[in-house]
Scaffold this motif. Structure first.
Motif, mmCIF file in Angstrom:
data_model
loop_
_atom_site.group_PDB
_atom_site.id
_atom_site.type_symbol
_atom_site.label_atom_id
_atom_site.label_comp_id
_atom_site.label_asym_id
_atom_site.label_seq_id
_atom_site.Cartn_x
_atom_site.Cartn_y
_atom_site.Cartn_z
ATOM 1 N N GLY A 178 5.531 5.819 -2.241
ATOM 2 C CA GLY A 178 6.422 5.020 -3.068
ATOM 3 C C GLY A 178 7.408 5.813 -3.890
ATOM 4 N N THR A 179 7.154 7.088 -4.115
ATOM 5 C CA THR A 179 8.094 7.898 -4.887
ATOM 6 C C THR A 179 8.953 8.799 -3.997
ATOM 7 N N ALA A 180 9.028 8.493 -2.713
ATOM 8 C CA ALA A 180 9.914 9.277 -1.844
ATOM 9 C C ALA A 180 11.350 9.202 -2.334
ATOM 10 N N GLY A 181 11.762 8.015 -2.796
ATOM 11 C CA GLY A 181 13.109 7.875 -3.339
ATOM 12 C C GLY A 181 13.290 8.667 -4.619
ATOM 13 N N ALA A 197 0.832 -1.211 0.000
ATOM 14 C CA ALA A 197 0.000 0.000 0.000
ATOM 15 C C ALA A 197 0.863 1.256 0.000
ATOM 16 N N VAL A 198 1.968 1.213 0.733
ATOM 17 C CA VAL A 198 2.852 2.374 0.833
ATOM 18 C C VAL A 198 3.738 2.506 -0.404
ATOM 19 N N LEU A 199 4.201 1.390 -0.938
ATOM 20 C CA LEU A 199 5.188 1.413 -2.014
ATOM 21 C C LEU A 199 4.590 1.403 -3.419
ATOM 22 N N LEU A 200 3.374 0.868 -3.574
ATOM 23 C CA LEU A 200 2.837 0.655 -4.916
ATOM 24 C C LEU A 200 1.504 1.329 -5.201
#
Length: 350
Positions: A102-105, A90-93
Motif C-alpha cells: 500500500g505504500t508503493a506510491g 489486503a494489498v492496499l490497507l
C-alpha cells in the motif's frame, strides 16, 4: 516496419506503460493519505457519500473514484457506487499482510520529491543525506520490508540456520540489529524469541524515534532498545548480529562487518539479508535487478555517498562482492544460505 522502427516504437510504448504505472501509483497514494480506501472497504459509496465520509471535495471524489475503477482497483455498483474489494484491501490497507504494498506510491513519491537534489549530486559528485529523503521514503522502505519480517524472518529465514534458531530459542541471547530503520526487524525478533534482548542501531535519528514507538506499541520495549549510531562503531557483545537490506547502503561495509565480528560472542554469527541480483553485470537484466538499479541511481547511491565514498556500492550488491567484504573483515568462510526468496539473498558469517 524496419528493425530500427520496431525498436523505437517498442521503447516508446515501454515508456508510456511506465508513465501509466507511475501516475497510478500516485493516485493510490492519494487514496491512502486521504483515507479513501478505508472508507470504501466493505461499504459501497457514491462520490457524494465518499466526500461526506472523508471530508474531501465532491468533484474530486468523483474523478478519483472513476479513475480507480477504470484502473481496476475499485468495483462499481449501480448508482454508481464504488467499493474496495477485500482482496485489494489486503494489498492496499493491511500492513501486516504478506501481499501488502500500500505504500508503493509513498515510496515513489519520496524518490520523486528528492530527484532535484539527486540531479545536483550527479553534477557535483556529492551525496544526498538519507534524512533529506524524508518521511515518505523512510516509511515506504519500512512498509515494503515489514511483511517479510512478520511472516518470514522468524518462521523461515532463521530456522533455515538451525544453530542460530536454537541459540535464540534457548536464550538468554542478545541480538544486535544494524541498520534497523523503523525497528520492524528488531520487534519481530523479540516477539518470536521471548528470552532474547535486541538492540537496534541506525544512523537516522528520525528512524530511531519511530523505532522506539514501534517497540512500545508491540509491547516489547522492555527487551528492545534503539540507538542512534554508526554501524561501524563499537558494540557490546552479541550472540547474533543481523543486517537486513542495509549493508549495501553503508559507506564502509568492511568496517561494519569488522565491527560486527568484534561484537560476536564465541560461537556467534552475523546473518545478512541483501538484494538478490546476478553475480555479474549482464544485459538485459532481470526485472527485479532493473528495479534495484533504478533505486540505486535515485536513492541508495546518493545516500551512501553522503556518508562517505569508501565503497559506495549502491543497491545492486552481488554475492561475490559481499563475500569478499566478509573475508576482508576477517570471516574465513562466509557462506550463502540456501533460503528461497524472490528479492533477497542471505549470508551467514561466523
Amino acid at each position: 516496419m524496419t528493425t530500427t522502427e520496431y525498436s523505437r516504437d517498442l521503447l516508446a510504448q515501454r515508456l508510456l506503460d511506465s508513465l501509466l504505472g507511475a501516475v497510478e501509483l500516485l493516485t493510490c497514494e492519494l487514496g491512502r493519505q486521504l483515507g479513501l480506501y478505508d472508507a470504501l472497504r466493505g461499504c459501497a459509496r457514491t462520490a457524494a457519500e465518499l466526500a461526506e465520509a472523508t471530508g474531501i471535495d465532491r468533484r474530486y471524489a468523483r474523478e478519483w473514484l472513476e479513475q480507480q475503477a477504470a484502473a481496476g482497483l475499485l468495483a462499481v455498483h449501480p448508482g454508481p457506487a464504488f467499493t474496495l474489494p477485500e482482496e485489494h484491501a489486503a494489498v492496499l490497507l493491511d500492513e501486516g499482510d504478506a501481499a501488502y504494498l500500500g505504500t508503493a506510491g509513498q515510496f515513489a513519491l519520496g524518490v520523486g520529491l528528492t530527484t532535484p537534489a539527486v540531479v545536483a549530486a550527479f553534477r557535483t559528485g556529492a551525496g544526498v543525506p538519507y534524512a533529506d529523503f524524508g518521511h515518505h521514503l523512510r516509511h515506504g522502505i519500512a512498509a515494503f520490508n515489514r511483511p517479510m519480517f512478520i511472516h518470514q524472518l522468524t518462521a523461515q529465514w532463521l530456522p533455515a540456520v538451525p544453530d542460530i534458531d536454537r541459540t535464540l530459542r534457548c536464550g538468554p541471547a542478545h541480538v544486535l540489529d544494524l541498520g534497523c530503520g523503523l525497528g520492524h526487524s528488531s520487534v519481530a525478533l523479540a516477539r518470536a524469541y521471548p528470552s532474547i534482548t535486541v538492540r537496534g542501531v541506525d544512523l537516522d535519528e528520525a528512524s530511531i524515534v519511530e523505532a522506539r514507538k514501534t517497540a512500545a506499541a508491540a509491547g516489547v520495549a522492555d527487551r528492545v532498545s534503539f540507538t542512534v549510531g554508526d554501524a561501524s562503531g563499537r558494540h557490546g557483545p552479541a550472540d547474533l548480529v543481523t543486517i537486513f537490506e542495509a549493508l549495501h547502503d553503508m559507506a564502509d561495509p568492511v568496517a561494519v562487518l569488522s565491527a560486527a565480528r568484534a561484537a560476536l560472542t564465541e560461537g556467534g554469527s552475523v546473518f545478512v539479508g541483501d538484494e538478490l541480483v546476478a553475480d555479474e553485470f549482464a544485459v538485459p537484466a532481470a526485472e527485479m535487478e532493473r528495479l534495484q538499479y533504478a533505486f540505486s541511481v535515485l536513492h541508495c547511491l546518493p545516500a551512501t555517498r553522503a556518508e562517505g565514498t569508501e565503497s559506495a556500492n549502491g543497491t545492486v550488491l552481488r554475492a561475490p562482492t559481499l563475500l569478499g567484504w566478509a573475508r576482508e573483515a576477517g570471516f574465513a568462510a562466509p557462506e550463502v544460505v540456501d533460503i528461497p526468496h524472490d528479492i533477497w539473498r542471505f549470508y551467514r558469517l561466523r
